[in-house]
Design a protein around this motif. Structure first.
Motif, short mmCIF file in Angstrom:
data_model
loop_
_atom_site.label_atom_id
_atom_site.label_comp_id
_atom_site.label_asym_id
_atom_site.label_seq_id
_atom_site.Cartn_x
_atom_site.Cartn_y
_atom_site.Cartn_z
N GLU A 250 1.05 -1.35 0.35
CA GLU A 250 -0.18 0.34 -0.04
C GLU A 250 0.86 1.22 0.02
O GLU A 250 0.30 2.62 -0.53
N ASP A 251 1.99 0.87 0.55
CA ASP A 251 2.70 2.23 0.62
C ASP A 251 3.35 2.77 -0.72
O ASP A 251 3.93 3.73 -1.35
N ARG B 199 0.92 4.58 -2.71
CA ARG B 199 0.83 5.98 -2.15
C ARG B 199 1.12 6.38 -2.70
O ARG B 199 1.72 7.92 -3.06
N ALA B 200 3.33 6.17 -3.05
CA ALA B 200 4.30 6.98 -3.29
C ALA B 200 4.24 6.81 -4.64
O ALA B 200 4.95 7.44 -4.97
#
Length: 428
Positions: free
Chosen positions: A74-75, A78-79
């Motif tokens: 998920e990170d 988002r990045a």
């Protein structure tokens, strides 16, 4: 504590059922890479079969570190590590990401640069290489720890402002080192007269010949993705696996029989299963009910563990559950007691030979730590309020507790101090 496994069932956390009797070899991952990839990582003529085998091995290494085999974190999403989710670009990114992770885990004592990665990745993937490398670096998946070779990578001058870190526990020390590598100036405030937080080793015996007794955190759980395992490798500290065969003993010193031991363990696991079933039925109503009260009610309802010996064994499992959760069952919510299970790290549970103080000593070395600080501090960038004298602060989540309520630190934005918790009055 229940842990989801691949077949959808639930395995219960027990530090007794994890490993064999030999010392843990912290270089097993190196050997795995050498075995599958060969002794050199330079560009060479490789067959399609070699490349597929290499990609598969690196995917398994990334998976052991907590990354999905064929998806993004998920990170990462988002990045914006890729321009479009799904498709060839994402697949290529994952292959490059896994390769970088495997390269660094091959030698965690050395700083891994983009230039070294370019030696083994085709130039057509330069953008994906930079995207994956930057994400892994700035999120602390590579090039972290206490290796002496990392010192030369630290910026000579601070360029990103100042940060005050409250608490010199493992989280605070790791955050300080990471921020220093990014060019920040840091200062650590600690309420005790020592670093380490809940990790504290007491030495027993004579000078030069002593035993280490842990009075706080003692077991490194899940060695594969655990950064403490990386620190141990960097410091060449051997790890000892928690034994698979861990017999229990009665208060009088007599061994517990295998049959009753197995019987009570089954009872313990079934009680936890019933807790999870009840949670599904009750929904949000289970939030304010303690796990301890539910377990005791279920024990009485099903009339299990009635004999004195059975109850003593069940209490052992309950105490082990409290140890795993770092809290009393009476303080754990029946709804959320196992909320951290998705983040558990794979691999064996291990003890650090000589005690965990060796990690704390290495991590705190050279850091600006100010001890005995339990008051409010202000500077032009940050306001922090805390009270460490009664243990009313949570450093791992960067939340501060005041008058029984938790709130985040105040950050100065456009000249004003802004409380990140909208339920509190602005203190600026």
């Amino acid at each position: 504590m229940g842990t989801p496994v691949s077949d959808g069932s639930i395995s219960k956390r027990s530090l007794r059922k994890k490993a064999g009797l030999r010392n843990y070899d912290e270089n097993l991952m190196d050997e795995l890479i050498e075995k599958h990839l060969g002794g050199t990582l330079k560009k060479r003529n490789r067959t399609k079969e070699d490349l597929e085998k290499e990609t598969e091995t690196e995917a398994m290494i990334a998976f052991s570190l907590g990354f999905p085999i064929d998806a993004l974190l998920e990170d990462e999403i988002r990045a914006g590590v890729v321009r479009k989710l799904g498709g060839k670009e994402q697949n290529d990114y994952i292959v490059v990401r896994n390769h970088i992770l495997a390269r660094w885990r091959d030698n965690v004592r050395m700083w891994l640069s983009k230039g070294q990665i370019r030696e083994t990745v085709s130039s057509e993937y330069e953008q994906l290489l930079s995207s994956a490398y930057d994400f892994l670096l700035y999120n602390g998946y590579i090039n972290f720890g206490v290796s002496p070779s990392f010192t030369s990578q630290m910026p000579e001058e601070t360029t990103e402002g100042s940060v005050i870190i409250v608490g010199a526990g493992l989280a605070g020390l790791a955050a300080a080192r990471q921020l220093l590598s990014f060019g920040f100036k840091v200062m650590i405030l600690e309420g005790r007269n020592r670093p380490g937080g809940r990790v504290y080793t007491q030495k027993l015996g004579l000078e030069g010949k002593f035993a280490a007794m842990e009075l706080g955190g003692s077991v490194i759980t899940g060695i594969h993705a655990n950064p403490l395992g990386v620190l141990a490798r960097q410091l060449s500290i051997p790890l000892h696996k928690v034994r698979d065969n861990c017999p229990l003993y009665k208060p009088d010193g007599a061994p517990v029989g295998k049959d009753i031991d197995s019987k009570v363990e089954v009872i313990f696991n079934k009680l936890l299963d019933k807790v999870m079933e009840l949670r599904q039925i009750m929904g949000g109503l289970a939030t304010d009910i303690s796990l301890g009260s539910v377990l005791e009610t279920l024990r009485q309802l099903y009339a299990v563990a009635r004999s004195n010996e059975e109850r003593q064994l069940l209490d052992w499992h309950l105490a082990n559950l409290e140890y795993a959760n770092a809290g009393c069952l009476s303080d754990l919510s029946a709804a959320y007691w196992d909320q951290d299970d998705p983040y558990e790290m794979g691999g064996d549970h291990c003890f650090l030979a000589g005690g965990n103080w060796r990690l704390i000593k290495a991590m705190s070395d050279g850091l600006p730590i100010f001890y005995g600080k339990t008051n409010a501090v202000k500077n032009e960038d940050v306001v922090l309020l805390w009270n460490l004298s009664n243990g009313s602060i949570s450093t791992s989540k960067s939340f501060i507790k005041e008058n029984g309520n938790y709130f985040e630190v105040f950050i100065k934005e456009n000249g004003n101090y802004k409380d990140r918790n909208p339920n509190r009055d602005n203190k600026g």
